[in-house]
Scaffold this motif. Structure first.
Motif, PDB file in Angstrom:
ATOM      1  N   PHE A 167       0.815  -1.246   0.141  1.00 46.42           N
ATOM      2  CA  PHE A 167       0.625   0.085  -0.024  1.00 46.42           C
ATOM      3  C   PHE A 167       0.629   1.536  -0.249  1.00 46.42           C
ATOM      4  O   PHE A 167       0.754   2.694  -0.813  1.00 46.42           O
ATOM      5  CB  PHE A 167      -0.914   0.013   1.207  1.00 46.42           C
ATOM      6  CG  PHE A 167      -1.955   0.930   0.785  1.00 46.42           C
ATOM      7  CD1 PHE A 167      -2.852   1.030   0.448  1.00 46.42           C
ATOM      8  CD2 PHE A 167      -2.264   2.068   1.969  1.00 46.42           C
ATOM      9  CE1 PHE A 167      -3.769   1.944  -0.502  1.00 46.42           C
ATOM     10  CE2 PHE A 167      -3.418   3.375   1.777  1.00 46.42           C
ATOM     11  CZ  PHE A 167      -3.719   3.285   1.384  1.00 46.42           C
ATOM     12  N   LEU A 168       1.898   1.247   1.018  1.00 47.02           N
ATOM     13  CA  LEU A 168       2.489   2.232   1.061  1.00 47.02           C
ATOM     14  C   LEU A 168       3.448   2.796  -0.394  1.00 47.02           C
ATOM     15  O   LEU A 168       3.441   3.643  -0.994  1.00 47.02           O
ATOM     16  CB  LEU A 168       4.212   2.442   1.390  1.00 47.02           C
ATOM     17  CG  LEU A 168       5.319   3.596   1.706  1.00 47.02           C
ATOM     18  CD1 LEU A 168       4.453   4.424   1.833  1.00 47.02           C
ATOM     19  CD2 LEU A 168       5.927   3.002   3.368  1.00 47.02           C
ATOM     20  N   ALA A 169       3.555   1.579  -1.263  1.00 40.39           N
ATOM     21  CA  ALA A 169       4.330   1.492  -2.181  1.00 40.39           C
ATOM     22  C   ALA A 169       3.492   2.345  -3.154  1.00 40.39           C
ATOM     23  O   ALA A 169       3.747   3.075  -4.220  1.00 40.39           O
ATOM     24  CB  ALA A 169       4.691   0.078  -3.091  1.00 40.39           C
ATOM     25  N   LEU A 170       1.719   1.459  -3.378  1.00 42.91           N
ATOM     26  CA  LEU A 170       0.961   2.360  -4.013  1.00 42.91           C
ATOM     27  C   LEU A 170       0.819   3.727  -4.015  1.00 42.91           C
ATOM     28  O   LEU A 170       0.713   4.594  -4.867  1.00 42.91           O
ATOM     29  CB  LEU A 170       0.194   0.984  -3.690  1.00 42.91           C
ATOM     30  CG  LEU A 170      -1.556   1.391  -4.669  1.00 42.91           C
ATOM     31  CD1 LEU A 170      -1.367   1.600  -6.009  1.00 42.91           C
ATOM     32  CD2 LEU A 170      -2.425   0.754  -4.274  1.00 42.91           C
ATOM     33  N   ILE A 171       0.939   4.684  -2.725  1.00 41.53           N
ATOM     34  CA  ILE A 171       0.598   6.120  -2.597  1.00 41.53           C
ATOM     35  C   ILE A 171       1.961   6.385  -2.866  1.00 41.53           C
ATOM     36  O   ILE A 171       1.510   7.621  -3.726  1.00 41.53           O
ATOM     37  CB  ILE A 171       0.461   6.092  -1.281  1.00 41.53           C
ATOM     38  CG1 ILE A 171      -0.352   5.154  -0.276  1.00 41.53           C
ATOM     39  CG2 ILE A 171       0.791   7.218  -0.898  1.00 41.53           C
ATOM     40  CD1 ILE A 171      -0.419   4.963   1.004  1.00 41.53           C
TER      41      ILE A 171
ATOM     42  N   LEU B 102       3.756   5.485  -5.851  1.00 41.36           N
ATOM     43  CA  LEU B 102       3.517   5.801  -7.010  1.00 41.36           C
ATOM     44  C   LEU B 102       2.531   6.137  -8.406  1.00 41.36           C
ATOM     45  O   LEU B 102       2.634   6.548  -9.110  1.00 41.36           O
ATOM     46  CB  LEU B 102       3.411   3.753  -7.886  1.00 41.36           C
ATOM     47  CG  LEU B 102       3.027   3.897  -9.425  1.00 41.36           C
ATOM     48  CD1 LEU B 102       3.999   3.174 -10.037  1.00 41.36           C
ATOM     49  CD2 LEU B 102       2.528   1.109  -9.362  1.00 41.36           C
ATOM     50  N   TYR B 103       1.435   6.391  -7.395  1.00 40.74           N
ATOM     51  CA  TYR B 103       0.027   7.200  -7.305  1.00 40.74           C
ATOM     52  C   TYR B 103       0.610   8.963  -7.273  1.00 40.74           C
ATOM     53  O   TYR B 103      -0.018   9.160  -8.451  1.00 40.74           O
ATOM     54  CB  TYR B 103      -1.177   6.838  -6.530  1.00 40.74           C
ATOM     55  CG  TYR B 103      -1.814   7.822  -6.438  1.00 40.74           C
ATOM     56  CD1 TYR B 103      -3.667   7.910  -7.498  1.00 40.74           C
ATOM     57  CD2 TYR B 103      -2.223   8.993  -5.221  1.00 40.74           C
ATOM     58  CE1 TYR B 103      -3.939   9.035  -7.769  1.00 40.74           C
ATOM     59  CE2 TYR B 103      -3.288   9.891  -5.292  1.00 40.74           C
ATOM     60  CZ  TYR B 103      -4.103   9.262  -6.579  1.00 40.74           C
ATOM     61  OH  TYR B 103      -4.986  11.186  -6.856  1.00 40.74           O
ATOM     62  N   ALA B 104       1.487   8.723  -6.593  1.00 40.12           N
ATOM     63  CA  ALA B 104       2.282  10.253  -6.506  1.00 40.12           C
ATOM     64  C   ALA B 104       2.349  10.914  -7.474  1.00 40.12           C
ATOM     65  O   ALA B 104       2.370  11.670  -8.491  1.00 40.12           O
ATOM     66  CB  ALA B 104       2.860  10.246  -4.871  1.00 40.12           C
ATOM     67  N   PHE B 105       3.589   9.763  -7.819  1.00 44.41           N
ATOM     68  CA  PHE B 105       4.214  10.189  -9.528  1.00 44.41           C
ATOM     69  C   PHE B 105       2.987   9.678 -10.932  1.00 44.41           C
ATOM     70  O   PHE B 105       3.948  10.209 -11.624  1.00 44.41           O
ATOM     71  CB  PHE B 105       5.599   9.342  -8.923  1.00 44.41           C
ATOM     72  CG  PHE B 105       6.353   9.872  -8.234  1.00 44.41           C
ATOM     73  CD1 PHE B 105       6.847  11.528  -8.499  1.00 44.41           C
ATOM     74  CD2 PHE B 105       7.303   9.252  -6.960  1.00 44.41           C
ATOM     75  CE1 PHE B 105       8.160  11.570  -7.560  1.00 44.41           C
ATOM     76  CE2 PHE B 105       7.631   9.576  -6.258  1.00 44.41           C
ATOM     77  CZ  PHE B 105       7.783  11.003  -6.308  1.00 44.41           C
TER      78      PHE B 105
END
Length: 151
Positions: A83-87, A89-92
């Protein structure tokens, strides 16, 4: 210890977003600053709670049923890390694929993997959250965010 790591990650993420919001117009920067401050306060409170529970004297009854010293299972750690990696990735990814694609994908992935609700509720939540965030940033704050993929 896992709660402290998650709280520290939340603080780091809040500071990152507050730093990014520093270049926004003053009115637009108020919301990220407020949300960042709330996240930081809650994370510090979570750290204080963990430290307080570990430092307080324990009784025999509390030791038997506390459950605070149970080892963290690897599935929970993997979900948190994912989930942290997804956040991140989402921001970028918003600048590359646009808000109207990145946000529904960001919301759909955890809902599809974890399945906390049914498909109708998931689609309703995705559409509602996307629409509300769009309304706040585009209509209310008058920010120009990349809505579609950059060509």
């Amino acid at each position: 210890m896992g709660q402290i790591v998650v709280a520290l990650a939340a603080i780091a993420l809040a500071l990152f977003f507050r730093n990014e919001a520093a270049s926004y117009p003053p009115t637009a920067a108020k919301l990220p600053d407020l949300l960042g401050a709330v996240v930081i306060v809650l994370a510090v409170m979570a750290i204080a709670k963990v430290v307080w529970y570990r430092l307080r004297p324990r009784t025999a009854v509390a030791d038997a049923g506390s459950g605070t010293d149970t080892p963290t299972d690897t599935r929970s750690l993997a979900i948190g890390a994912g989930f942290l990696a997804l956040i991140v990735l989402y921001a970028f990814s918003i600048t590359w694929i646009g808000y109207l694609i990145a946000t529904p994908l960001f919301l759909a992935i955890p809902l599809a993997v974890l399945r906390p609700v049914g498909p109708v509720a998931a689609v309703s939540a995705i559409v509602s959250v996307t629409a509300v965030i769009f309304g706040v940033f585009v209509w209310f704050l008058n920010l120009s965010i990349p809505l579609y993929p950059a060509l």
